[in-house]
Design a protein around this motif. Sequence first.
Motif, PDB file in Angstrom:
ATOM      1  N   GLY A  80     -12.687  50.675   9.789  1.00  0.00           N
ATOM      2  CA  GLY A  80     -13.576  49.555  10.096  1.00  0.00           C
ATOM      3  C   GLY A  80     -14.165  49.550  11.487  1.00  0.00           C
ATOM      4  N   VAL A  81     -13.959  50.620  12.244  1.00  0.00           N
ATOM      5  CA  VAL A  81     -14.499  50.668  13.602  1.00  0.00           C
ATOM      6  C   VAL A  81     -15.307  51.950  13.794  1.00  0.00           C
ATOM      7  CG1 VAL A  81     -12.719  49.244  14.657  1.00  0.00           C
ATOM      8  CG2 VAL A  81     -12.358  51.701  14.483  1.00  0.00           C
ATOM      9  N   ILE A  82     -16.379  51.856  14.568  1.00  0.00           N
ATOM     10  CA  ILE A  82     -17.121  53.054  14.908  1.00  0.00           C
ATOM     11  C   ILE A  82     -16.312  53.847  15.933  1.00  0.00           C
ATOM     12  CG2 ILE A  82     -19.362  52.016  14.430  1.00  0.00           C
ATOM     13  CD1 ILE A  82     -19.699  51.635  17.437  1.00  0.00           C
ATOM     14  N   ALA A  83     -16.679  55.083  16.131  1.00  0.00           N
ATOM     15  CA  ALA A  83     -15.991  55.998  17.058  1.00  0.00           C
ATOM     16  C   ALA A  83     -14.586  56.338  16.582  1.00  0.00           C
ATOM     17  CB  ALA A  83     -15.957  55.439  18.485  1.00  0.00           C
ATOM     18  N   GLN A  84     -14.304  56.053  15.304  1.00  0.00           N
ATOM     19  CA  GLN A  84     -13.001  56.457  14.766  1.00  0.00           C
ATOM     20  C   GLN A  84     -12.888  57.972  14.715  1.00  0.00           C
ATOM     21  OE1 GLN A  84     -14.138  57.684  11.620  1.00  0.00           O
ATOM     22  NE2 GLN A  84     -16.049  56.625  12.020  1.00  0.00           N
ATOM     23  N   ASP A  85     -14.028  58.673  14.660  1.00  0.00           N
ATOM     24  CA  ASP A  85     -13.971  60.134  14.666  1.00  0.00           C
ATOM     25  C   ASP A  85     -13.526  60.668  16.024  1.00  0.00           C
ATOM     26  OD1 ASP A  85     -16.334  59.125  15.714  1.00  0.00           O
ATOM     27  OD2 ASP A  85     -17.585  60.743  14.939  1.00  0.00           O
TER      28      ASP A  85
ATOM     29  N   TYR B 155     -20.241  46.682  18.208  1.00  0.00           N
ATOM     30  CA  TYR B 155     -20.236  48.035  18.765  1.00  0.00           C
ATOM     31  C   TYR B 155     -19.308  48.092  19.983  1.00  0.00           C
ATOM     32  CZ  TYR B 155     -21.844  52.393  20.822  1.00  0.00           C
ATOM     33  OH  TYR B 155     -21.874  53.661  21.348  1.00  0.00           O
ATOM     34  N   PHE B 156     -19.432  47.135  20.877  1.00  0.00           N
ATOM     35  CA  PHE B 156     -18.640  47.164  22.115  1.00  0.00           C
ATOM     36  C   PHE B 156     -17.202  46.711  21.878  1.00  0.00           C
ATOM     37  CE2 PHE B 156     -23.056  46.950  23.551  1.00  0.00           C
ATOM     38  CZ  PHE B 156     -23.075  48.114  24.314  1.00  0.00           C
ATOM     39  N   GLN B 157     -16.989  45.865  20.885  1.00  0.00           N
ATOM     40  CA  GLN B 157     -15.611  45.544  20.502  1.00  0.00           C
ATOM     41  C   GLN B 157     -14.902  46.792  19.986  1.00  0.00           C
ATOM     42  OE1 GLN B 157     -16.510  42.413  17.691  1.00  0.00           O
ATOM     43  NE2 GLN B 157     -16.019  40.790  19.174  1.00  0.00           N
ATOM     44  N   ASP B 158     -15.615  47.564  19.184  1.00  0.00           N
ATOM     45  CA  ASP B 158     -15.043  48.805  18.656  1.00  0.00           C
ATOM     46  C   ASP B 158     -14.830  49.829  19.768  1.00  0.00           C
ATOM     47  OD1 ASP B 158     -15.200  47.580  16.235  1.00  0.00           O
ATOM     48  OD2 ASP B 158     -16.751  48.882  15.392  1.00  0.00           O
ATOM     49  N   PHE B 159     -15.797  49.929  20.685  1.00  0.00           N
ATOM     50  CA  PHE B 159     -15.632  50.826  21.830  1.00  0.00           C
ATOM     51  C   PHE B 159     -14.350  50.470  22.583  1.00  0.00           C
ATOM     52  CE2 PHE B 159     -15.907  51.930  26.254  1.00  0.00           C
ATOM     53  CZ  PHE B 159     -16.503  53.176  26.281  1.00  0.00           C
TER      54      PHE B 159
ATOM     55  N   LEU C 183     -17.327  56.446  30.816  1.00  0.00           N
ATOM     56  CA  LEU C 183     -17.894  55.398  31.656  1.00  0.00           C
ATOM     57  C   LEU C 183     -19.418  55.487  31.666  1.00  0.00           C
ATOM     58  CD1 LEU C 183     -17.689  53.192  33.907  1.00  0.00           C
ATOM     59  CD2 LEU C 183     -17.543  55.082  35.543  1.00  0.00           C
ATOM     60  N   ARG C 184     -19.940  56.687  31.895  1.00  0.00           N
ATOM     61  CA  ARG C 184     -21.391  56.883  31.896  1.00  0.00           C
ATOM     62  C   ARG C 184     -21.989  56.537  30.529  1.00  0.00           C
ATOM     63  NH1 ARG C 184     -22.912  62.284  32.547  1.00  0.00           N
ATOM     64  NH2 ARG C 184     -24.961  61.652  33.275  1.00  0.00           N
ATOM     65  N   PHE C 185     -21.321  56.975  29.477  1.00  0.00           N
ATOM     66  CA  PHE C 185     -21.800  56.691  28.124  1.00  0.00           C
ATOM     67  C   PHE C 185     -21.820  55.190  27.855  1.00  0.00           C
ATOM     68  CE2 PHE C 185     -20.860  56.034  23.579  1.00  0.00           C
ATOM     69  CZ  PHE C 185     -21.982  56.621  23.028  1.00  0.00           C
ATOM     70  N   LEU C 186     -20.773  54.486  28.256  1.00  0.00           N
ATOM     71  CA  LEU C 186     -20.710  53.039  28.040  1.00  0.00           C
ATOM     72  C   LEU C 186     -21.850  52.331  28.766  1.00  0.00           C
ATOM     73  CD1 LEU C 186     -19.454  50.404  27.115  1.00  0.00           C
ATOM     74  CD2 LEU C 186     -17.843  50.571  29.040  1.00  0.00           C
ATOM     75  N   LEU C 187     -22.104  52.691  30.007  1.00  0.00           N
ATOM     76  CA  LEU C 187     -23.190  52.053  30.748  1.00  0.00           C
ATOM     77  C   LEU C 187     -24.537  52.328  30.080  1.00  0.00           C
ATOM     78  CD1 LEU C 187     -21.975  52.828  34.368  1.00  0.00           C
ATOM     79  CD2 LEU C 187     -22.042  50.577  33.262  1.00  0.00           C
TER      80      LEU C 187
ATOM     81  N   LYS D 217     -21.184  38.378  26.108  1.00  0.00           N
ATOM     82  CA  LYS D 217     -19.932  38.658  25.392  1.00  0.00           C
ATOM     83  C   LYS D 217     -19.633  40.154  25.377  1.00  0.00           C
ATOM     84  CE  LYS D 217     -20.107  34.591  22.380  1.00  0.00           C
ATOM     85  NZ  LYS D 217     -20.223  34.088  20.968  1.00  0.00           N
ATOM     86  N   CYS D 218     -20.685  40.957  25.257  1.00  0.00           N
ATOM     87  CA  CYS D 218     -20.500  42.417  25.287  1.00  0.00           C
ATOM     88  C   CYS D 218     -19.920  42.843  26.631  1.00  0.00           C
ATOM     89  CB  CYS D 218     -21.834  43.115  25.059  1.00  0.00           C
ATOM     90  SG  CYS D 218     -22.515  42.933  23.389  1.00  0.00           S
ATOM     91  N   LEU D 219     -20.466  42.292  27.703  1.00  0.00           N
ATOM     92  CA  LEU D 219     -19.991  42.645  29.037  1.00  0.00           C
ATOM     93  C   LEU D 219     -18.539  42.221  29.238  1.00  0.00           C
ATOM     94  CD1 LEU D 219     -23.174  41.667  31.089  1.00  0.00           C
ATOM     95  CD2 LEU D 219     -22.450  43.960  30.412  1.00  0.00           C
ATOM     96  N   GLU D 220     -18.208  41.049  28.749  1.00  0.00           N
ATOM     97  CA  GLU D 220     -16.820  40.581  28.849  1.00  0.00           C
ATOM     98  C   GLU D 220     -15.878  41.488  28.076  1.00  0.00           C
ATOM     99  OE1 GLU D 220     -16.951  36.615  27.385  1.00  0.00           O
ATOM    100  OE2 GLU D 220     -17.878  35.778  29.197  1.00  0.00           O
TER     101      GLU D 220
END
Length: 371
Positions: A202-207, A250-254, A282-286, A302-305
Amino acid sequence: MSLLPIELTSVKELFHLSNHKISIVIPVYNVEEYIEDCILSIINQSIGIKGLEVIFVDDGSTDNSVSVIQEYQKTYPFTLIQIKGPSGAAGKPRNVGLQNASGKYTVFLDPDDVLEKDGLKLLFDSAEKYQSDVITGKFIAFSESGFFDSFERYKDKESLRVEKVNFNVKEFIEILQIPNNLCSKIYRTDFLKNNDIYFPIGVIAQDTYFVTRAYLSTERITFIPQTIFRYRVRNNPLNPSVSQVVNLKYFQDFSYIRKELMNLYQEYPKVNYFDVRYYAELRFLLFQLQRAYSISEEEKYKCLEEVSWFLQYYDQVDTSTLDSERKTMLHSIIKGNYKEAVKFMKINPFLFNKQRAAEIFSDKKTGSIPK
């Protein structure tokens, strides 16, 4: 029009001689415009299709994806498993496929990507020759506007131009730092199952989690410097991949996956996460935060938090090479000045800007299908 026209002249020719046994697991969700290219790339594999166990796992598609697969089932012994979905990401259907895989080796392929003609043969031959748990090659990214060599930025690295056999991550740290993709690899199936290596659901980036756990769990990884498949970058905002929808989830999953990754690196203390992966992520997240332009300002806050905890580790790495915009954004978030940080969340993710794409792929573009 299909990207890969079928080259074989008859079904009899198609089922020729091969006794190889590879399970190919393909999660499916609303990909009717792409999936035929994927299927034809499997049919046209130089290794032959006879020894391939092709498992499609449909995650509740509402388009004609299943009908396309069923049409090919009339000719080829493909397996189609339909589960109750959508489950939110590819983790669940991949797990179902892996649980049903009976091949000596398992390959994961996304339904909008395509294999190079010799892709499976290169992986299989190396797996048989070296008896590795994981064999990984390279990949090419492509969109409607051209092809991008994902390894171009590493062209001066001699270590990535030669085969490297049966190493662990400590012996070849670069394997954790180069562009990595689930689908450029072949895995020994019993290695995955015996070590309980499955995908978060149920989350992205599970790979990312899956590949990292596989790497950290073995002493026998082999790298081959050949291109295995082509990774499609969708430019259609009406049918994006789940990883292209840059919103709060997306950011919750990250955040969830990075906490799990940090735990993995502690569980298998061969290398330090902050030494080998943190700066790139870090670079990818920004970059991804900058692409969250289409959501409401309230959701941006909320994404930033959600991800601010991850950015608090920034002082463990050298951030001097960040561009000024991202550096300002980083420090604004760390200080809790979300009003300032939100100003930088302005890039349309579906306008495939070549300069921005170079952060993930390469800006080298070719006008023809790479060989």
